[in-house]
Every structure is written in C-alpha cells, then in structure tokens.
Design an enzyme around this catalytic site. Structure first.
Site, short mmCIF file in Angstrom:
data_model
loop_
_atom_site.label_atom_id
_atom_site.label_comp_id
_atom_site.label_asym_id
_atom_site.label_seq_id
_atom_site.Cartn_x
_atom_site.Cartn_y
_atom_site.Cartn_z
N THR A 86 13.64 73.83 32.97
CA THR A 86 12.76 73.03 33.12
C THR A 86 13.05 72.04 34.64
OG1 THR A 86 12.79 72.45 30.92
CG2 THR A 86 12.01 70.83 32.25
N LYS A 161 5.12 72.07 29.99
CA LYS A 161 6.15 71.50 29.36
C LYS A 161 6.28 69.98 29.56
CE LYS A 161 10.58 71.41 28.14
NZ LYS A 161 11.21 71.55 27.01
N LYS A 236 15.37 63.35 31.94
CA LYS A 236 15.14 64.33 33.13
C LYS A 236 13.77 64.62 32.91
CE LYS A 236 15.88 69.25 34.09
NZ LYS A 236 16.46 70.67 33.55
P1 NAD Z 1 23.59 73.99 30.31
O1 NAD Z 1 24.23 73.10 31.25
O2 NAD Z 1 24.37 74.27 28.95
O3 NAD Z 1 23.59 75.40 30.86
C1 NAD Z 1 23.34 75.71 32.39
C2 NAD Z 1 24.56 76.72 32.76
O4 NAD Z 1 24.34 77.20 34.09
C3 NAD Z 1 25.88 76.18 32.80
O5 NAD Z 1 26.53 77.06 31.86
C4 NAD Z 1 26.34 76.30 34.17
O6 NAD Z 1 27.67 76.73 34.44
C5 NAD Z 1 25.44 77.26 34.91
N1 NAD Z 1 25.10 77.33 36.40
C6 NAD Z 1 25.06 75.98 36.92
N2 NAD Z 1 25.02 76.29 38.25
C7 NAD Z 1 24.95 77.69 38.30
C8 NAD Z 1 25.00 78.56 39.54
N3 NAD Z 1 24.79 78.07 40.76
N4 NAD Z 1 24.97 80.05 39.19
C9 NAD Z 1 25.13 80.41 37.83
N5 NAD Z 1 25.28 79.72 36.88
C10 NAD Z 1 25.20 78.20 37.11
O7 NAD Z 1 22.21 73.65 30.19
P2 NAD Z 1 20.97 74.00 28.99
O8 NAD Z 1 21.10 73.00 27.94
O9 NAD Z 1 21.59 75.53 28.57
O10 NAD Z 1 19.76 73.87 29.43
C11 NAD Z 1 19.18 74.86 30.51
C12 NAD Z 1 17.76 74.64 30.99
O11 NAD Z 1 16.68 74.56 30.01
C13 NAD Z 1 17.63 73.10 31.45
O12 NAD Z 1 16.88 73.01 32.80
C14 NAD Z 1 17.25 72.19 30.44
O13 NAD Z 1 16.17 71.25 30.87
C15 NAD Z 1 16.35 73.18 29.73
N6 NAD Z 1 16.23 73.00 28.24
C16 NAD Z 1 17.13 72.62 27.59
C17 NAD Z 1 16.80 72.26 26.27
C18 NAD Z 1 18.22 72.05 25.28
O14 NAD Z 1 17.90 71.59 24.14
N7 NAD Z 1 19.58 72.17 25.66
C19 NAD Z 1 15.81 72.44 25.42
C20 NAD Z 1 14.60 72.98 26.43
C21 NAD Z 1 14.84 73.11 27.80
#
Ligand code: NAD
Length: 290
Positions: A86, A161, A236
């Site tokens: 997102t 979204k 966010k």
């Molecule tokens: P998260 O923080 O668990 O996962 C993100 C991952 O990206 C981490 O494992 C981190 O190590 C990795 N990362 C960071 N920088 C990096 C880089 N430069 N290269 C490679 N990997 C890197 O977050 P999440 O909960 O999985 O959310 C991911 C996305 O999905 C976000 O944009 C969030 O807004 C969206 N989202 C989350 C949810 C939810 O319920 N968690 C629901 C809908 C949408």
C-alpha cells in the site's frame, strides 16, 4: 511461471508460500526474514532476473521506489512488475512509468484481507494496470486471492485501496463514538447492536467487526483488541488518503479528522499495536471537554 518475490514479511511470506503451492517457481528476497519453503536470492535484482513476474510487498512508498529502481534494470523485457504494497498513488504511477520506459509491464495491486487472508489465499486484489497486463497477471494473483478487481490504469488500485480505507477509518470512529454515547445514555450494548446492525446506521464496522467485546460476530474486541488491523496501519492508510486528497485538491474533512484522531491514538494515547477498533475503549474513558 518464474516469479521473483521481494518483501517476505507478515503478508509477503504467506503470499509467496501460496504461489509455491500453486506450482510456480518462486525466488524471494528480503533484507531481514528468510521464510522456509521459498528459495532465496542474494539481492532483489538477483531474485528478479529471468522472472516472468516480479512481485513486491514492502512497508512503504520510499522503499518501493528504491527497490523497484534496483529491480527494473535487472528484469527481462516484457516481464510484469507488480507492486502489492500500500503506497502513494503518485509512487504507483511513477513506478509504472519507469517500468514502461524499460520495456516492462507494470501493475499496482494492493490488497485487503490482512494476514489471515494472505495465509488462506483469500485476499482481495485491487489492480491498476493496462488491460493486457491485467490479463497476464490475473492467474498469478488468483493463487493468492479470491477476488481480483481490475480498477483501471496504473494508480487506480492504490486509489481504490485508500478510498476504501478512508471510509473504514471514518466509520470505525463513528461506530465507536456512538457506542460510547449509548453507554452514557444507559442503552445496553446489545440493544445498540441489535438496532443499528439492522437499521440505517449499519456498516461493516458494526455488523462484521463490532468494536464492542461480546457483541456481534467474533472480532479483535473479543481478543483484547489484538490486531487484526493495527491502528498504526490505519494511520498509514489515512495519511496516504490525505496526501492523495491534497494532490488532487479534494475536500475530505472527515478523512482529515479521522487521520488526526488515529495519529493522536497511535502517538500519544497508547494505541500503537492495538487493533483499530480499540478506539472504543479510548472513547469510553473520555469526557466531552477532554
Ligand atoms: P512487514 O513489515 O511484515 O513486511 C515487509 C517486509 O519487507 C519485511 O520482511 C522487511 O524485512 C522487508 N523489507 C523492507 N525493506 C526491504 C528491502 N529494501 N528489500 C527487501 N525487503 C525489504 O509488512 P506487512 O504487514 O507484510 O505489509 C506489507 C505491505 O502490505 C504494506 O505496504 C502494508 O501497508 C500492506 N498491507 C498490510 C496488511 C496487514 O494486515 N499487515 C493488510 C493490507 C495491506
């Protein structure tokens, strides 16, 4: 298909696992986590070389900007770059433009359904892409989701979204403040639920995700407000919707106030790490002048 998957956190990890389960050849990269069952590469560029589709699932727009800048030159012409994070509408459009200039196809495909939906493969994908790109991508997304909606050209997925989540944030606050008012008027929470859930005040937040414990269907309220969908993630998304409203000159006073309230809740009122429905105990404790 050969799929590169970058960002294997709470959402990306189970999404990549579902792609493996569907028979795709997945190569992952993450700066921190190394989930089992997914072959890992040494860099984002290495995970993307030779892939038919590269998926990114990263924390925010700045990281998506940096990672896609590294990945685009490594990808094969004609391959699809699909960002499921997102992020800002502007970032989605910028990444699509850059990808197009490098002879790639691009899509923004943010999701709803949370960690549970990611694990069960029942996410909803909101896709911004040219029609031909959408047709290529749809079967891949089907391995991770149950509803794949083509919203329009690049940026349209992110627009859908953040508009949805602006309604969600505003509605959750309205539902919580109404419960707190009903408490002070001596109305039982069960009566409040029974009436509102079948009257014109009904909403997803009342009917499917009721913020009052012990009332309505099971929800994070019944689990000490453990997320679910954490307040800081709602903050966010509300911040993204206000940035988009600013850029598009749209008047969104309720969205702006919802962002302000979640900002206070997360930063000053111990809301961080709690489900976004924990606005109800927040309102419960407050008085009119506070
Ligand atoms: P998260 O923080 O668990 O996962 C993100 C991952 O990206 C981490 O494992 C981190 O190590 C990795 N990362 C960071 N920088 C990096 C880089 N430069 N290269 C490679 N990997 C890197 O977050 P999440 O909960 O999985 O959310 C991911 C996305 O999905 C976000 O944009 C969030 O807004 C969206 N989202 C989350 C949810 C939810 O319920 N968690 C629901 C809908 C949408």
């Amino acid at each position: 298909m050969k799929i590169g998957f970058i960002g294997l956190g709470n959402m990306g990890g189970p999404m990549a696992a579902n792609l493996v389960k569907a028979g795709h050849e997945v190569t992952g990269f993450d700066t921190v986590v190394r989930p089992e069952g997914v072959r890992m590469a040494a860099s984002a560029a290495d995970a993307s070389r030779d892939a038919d589709v590269v998926i990114t699932m990263l924390p925010n727009g700045a990281i998506v900007d940096a990672v896609t800048s590294e990945v685009i030159p490594a990808m094969t012409r004609g391959a699809v770059l699909c960002d499921c994070s997102t992020v800002e509408v502007e970032t989605a459009r910028l990444v699509a433009k850059r990808a197009g200039a490098a002879g790639l196809l691009a899509a923004d495909a943010p999701v709803s359904g949370g960690i549970g939906g990611a694990a069960a493969g029942t996410l909803t994908f909101m896709v911004g892409a040219e029609p031909a790109t959408f047709a290529r991508l749809e079967p891949v997304l089907q391995a991770m989701g149950k509803r794949i909606v083509h919203c329009g050209n690049p940026g349209a997925g992110q627009a859908a979204k953040i508009c949805n989540n602006m309604i969600l944030g505003v509605t959750m606050i309205a539902t919580c403040e109404a419960f707190a008012l009903a408490d002070k008027l001596g109305l039982s929470r069960q009566s409040m639920f029974d009436v509102v859930s079948t009257s014109s005040g009904y909403s997803w937040t009342m009917n499917a995700y009721c913020p009052a414990p012990g009332i309505g269907p099971q929800s994070p309220a019944d689990n000490g407000y453990r997320p679910g969908f954490a307040s800081e993630l709602m903050l966010k998304d509300l911040t993204l919707s206000q940035a988009a409203a600013e850029a598009a000159d749209a008047d969104t006073p309720m969205g702006a106030l919802a962002r302000e309230l979640y900002k206070r809740f997360v930063e000053d009122e111990d809301g961080r790490g709690k489900d976004f429905s924990a606005m109800l105990p927040r309102f419960e404790k407050r008085h009119r002048s506070a």
